[in-house]
Scaffold this motif. Sequence first.
Motif, mmCIF file in Angstrom:
data_model
loop_
_atom_site.group_PDB
_atom_site.id
_atom_site.type_symbol
_atom_site.label_atom_id
_atom_site.label_comp_id
_atom_site.label_asym_id
_atom_site.label_seq_id
_atom_site.Cartn_x
_atom_site.Cartn_y
_atom_site.Cartn_z
ATOM 1 N N MET A 1 46.799 -15.241 124.286
ATOM 2 C CA MET A 1 48.399 -15.820 124.196
ATOM 3 C C MET A 1 49.201 -14.711 123.781
ATOM 4 N N ILE A 2 50.434 -14.604 124.203
ATOM 5 C CA ILE A 2 51.389 -13.573 124.078
ATOM 6 C C ILE A 2 52.375 -13.799 122.945
ATOM 7 N N GLU A 3 52.294 -13.084 121.972
ATOM 8 C CA GLU A 3 53.016 -13.213 120.759
ATOM 9 C C GLU A 3 54.275 -12.130 120.461
ATOM 10 N N LYS A 4 55.091 -12.659 119.953
ATOM 11 C CA LYS A 4 56.284 -11.783 119.228
ATOM 12 C C LYS A 4 56.314 -11.886 117.850
ATOM 13 N N ASN A 5 56.908 -10.728 117.354
ATOM 14 C CA ASN A 5 57.241 -10.519 116.136
ATOM 15 C C ASN A 5 58.866 -10.594 115.765
ATOM 16 N N ILE A 6 58.988 -11.367 114.413
ATOM 17 C CA ILE A 6 60.081 -11.904 114.125
ATOM 18 C C ILE A 6 60.496 -11.299 112.928
ATOM 19 N N TYR A 7 61.481 -10.528 112.176
ATOM 20 C CA TYR A 7 61.715 -10.128 110.813
ATOM 21 C C TYR A 7 62.861 -10.606 110.078
ATOM 22 N N TYR A 8 62.809 -10.824 108.776
ATOM 23 C CA TYR A 8 63.456 -11.303 107.914
ATOM 24 C C TYR A 8 63.553 -10.532 106.836
ATOM 25 N N ASN A 9 64.757 -10.264 106.227
ATOM 26 C CA ASN A 9 65.004 -9.718 104.974
ATOM 27 C C ASN A 9 65.621 -10.776 103.903
ATOM 28 N N ILE A 10 64.755 -10.831 102.954
ATOM 29 C CA ILE A 10 64.639 -11.614 101.954
ATOM 30 C C ILE A 10 64.615 -10.868 100.392
ATOM 31 N N ALA A 11 65.594 -10.896 99.862
ATOM 32 C CA ALA A 11 65.708 -10.070 98.376
ATOM 33 C C ALA A 11 65.374 -8.438 98.859
ATOM 34 N N ASP A 12 65.932 -8.093 99.855
ATOM 35 C CA ASP A 12 65.637 -6.798 100.373
ATOM 36 C C ASP A 12 64.238 -6.406 100.454
ATOM 37 N N LEU A 13 63.253 -7.388 100.830
ATOM 38 C CA LEU A 13 62.142 -7.154 101.337
ATOM 39 C C LEU A 13 61.738 -7.915 102.568
ATOM 40 N N GLN A 14 60.746 -7.186 103.128
ATOM 41 C CA GLN A 14 60.735 -7.618 104.708
ATOM 42 C C GLN A 14 59.671 -8.556 105.079
ATOM 43 N N LEU A 15 59.903 -9.623 105.549
ATOM 44 C CA LEU A 15 59.026 -10.695 105.967
ATOM 45 C C LEU A 15 58.859 -10.661 107.503
ATOM 46 N N GLU A 16 57.328 -10.406 107.953
ATOM 47 C CA GLU A 16 57.185 -10.428 109.333
ATOM 48 C C GLU A 16 56.531 -11.649 109.659
ATOM 49 N N VAL A 17 56.901 -12.194 110.923
ATOM 50 C CA VAL A 17 56.355 -13.481 111.316
ATOM 51 C C VAL A 17 55.957 -13.433 112.676
ATOM 52 N N THR A 18 54.608 -13.502 113.009
ATOM 53 C CA THR A 18 54.019 -13.448 114.362
ATOM 54 C C THR A 18 53.708 -14.830 114.967
ATOM 55 N N LEU A 19 54.142 -15.247 116.153
ATOM 56 C CA LEU A 19 54.055 -16.444 116.668
ATOM 57 C C LEU A 19 54.258 -16.461 118.224
ATOM 58 N N ALA A 20 53.808 -17.526 118.836
ATOM 59 C CA ALA A 20 53.903 -17.570 120.275
ATOM 60 C C ALA A 20 55.243 -17.149 120.947
ATOM 61 N N GLN A 21 54.931 -16.440 121.908
ATOM 62 C CA GLN A 21 56.225 -15.979 122.724
ATOM 63 C C GLN A 21 57.222 -16.906 123.132
ATOM 64 N N ASP A 22 56.701 -18.095 123.364
ATOM 65 C CA ASP A 22 57.628 -19.166 124.055
ATOM 66 C C ASP A 22 58.068 -20.170 122.644
ATOM 67 N N CYS A 23 57.861 -19.819 121.340
ATOM 68 C CA CYS A 23 58.154 -20.621 120.462
ATOM 69 C C CYS A 23 59.548 -20.566 120.118
ATOM 70 N N ASN A 24 60.330 -21.299 119.709
ATOM 71 C CA ASN A 24 61.800 -21.112 119.458
ATOM 72 C C ASN A 24 61.754 -21.184 117.834
ATOM 73 N N ILE A 25 61.778 -19.844 117.243
ATOM 74 C CA ILE A 25 61.910 -19.717 116.053
ATOM 75 C C ILE A 25 63.299 -20.268 115.308
ATOM 76 N N GLU A 26 64.285 -20.369 115.888
ATOM 77 C CA GLU A 26 65.611 -20.983 115.525
ATOM 78 C C GLU A 26 65.371 -22.374 114.996
ATOM 79 N N THR A 27 64.465 -22.964 115.879
ATOM 80 C CA THR A 27 64.379 -24.603 115.731
ATOM 81 C C THR A 27 63.233 -24.899 114.651
ATOM 82 N N LEU A 28 62.366 -23.859 114.530
ATOM 83 C CA LEU A 28 61.157 -23.919 113.696
ATOM 84 C C LEU A 28 61.574 -23.506 112.344
#
Length: 299
Positions: A1-28
């Motif tokens: 499965m092809i995956e992608k990484n998305i990053y979020y800055n929460i309280a100046d700390l970084q969270l990495e989310v790995t999920l399927a390439q075809d997943c719509n993270i904005e909806t999720l």
Amino acid sequence: MIEKNIYYNIADLQLEVTLAQDCNIETLLPNFEPFRVEYLDDVIISCRIVMSSVDLEFNSDESKLLSDISIVWGDRFTFHEDDDYYWTLIQYSQDKTKHWKMRSSKDFKLNTVFSGDFESTKNSFISWFFMVAFAQSALLNRCILIHSSVVVDEDYGYAFLGKSGTGKSTHSRLWLQNIPGISLLNDDNPAIRIFEDNIVIYGTPWSGKTKCYINDKRPLKGLVRLKQAPFNLIQPQKSKDALLALLPSCSAIRWNNSLYSTLVNLIIDLISKVQVAELQCLPDAEAAQMCYNELRKDL
């Protein structure tokens, strides 16, 4: 499965989310969008979302049940520990064998979420899993996720704590209605960073029923534990009383001695630098003004 990484800055700390390439993270995870960033710094928390029919292998016979109590999920929730991981399970079907699962390392830095028979309309469990993981792992970066409602002005943040139903959101609303320049930062789970010379409170993607996902921060001016009463009275809390006022509202796994000890030490540091008070109050404008005046009396 092809995956992608998305990053979020929460309280100046970084969270990495790995999920399927075809997943719509904005909806999720729409509540995370204000916090989305390009890769900036060291990742402190990694969460992988697995959306497939292949289950995570969990053996209840080889694990210890630590808790089956959850205000959010009721009797659908269980929390377990085995030799290598913590497991958070939420039953999502009448079939008691079907669960959404999160497998976490003992420091919660590495987490894998199994989505089960995923339905896009029921994706709040993923956000909740991420909140659990963030709350534990962030402790190692001197950050506390605290159950409270927070308002801000141009200069400071003010946090209101209390048992469910005490009136935290109501008190915030009274500040908004009666004190000029006040706005809502978060209505359920803001984050507090304890720095050597400053205490900062942050908005987060987790704001309960109120859609208030604001990526902003302020120096923290005070924490107030609310109690309903037929009168208005505010009293400063010190040392042990201040610790006991804050501890029930802070997120930490009580069964992990290292993480729990870290939380207690952080609270001790916090109460040495920030005002803590108890407000016995009516849900009225006088209570809001009294609280505001007390927290700002040294300015």
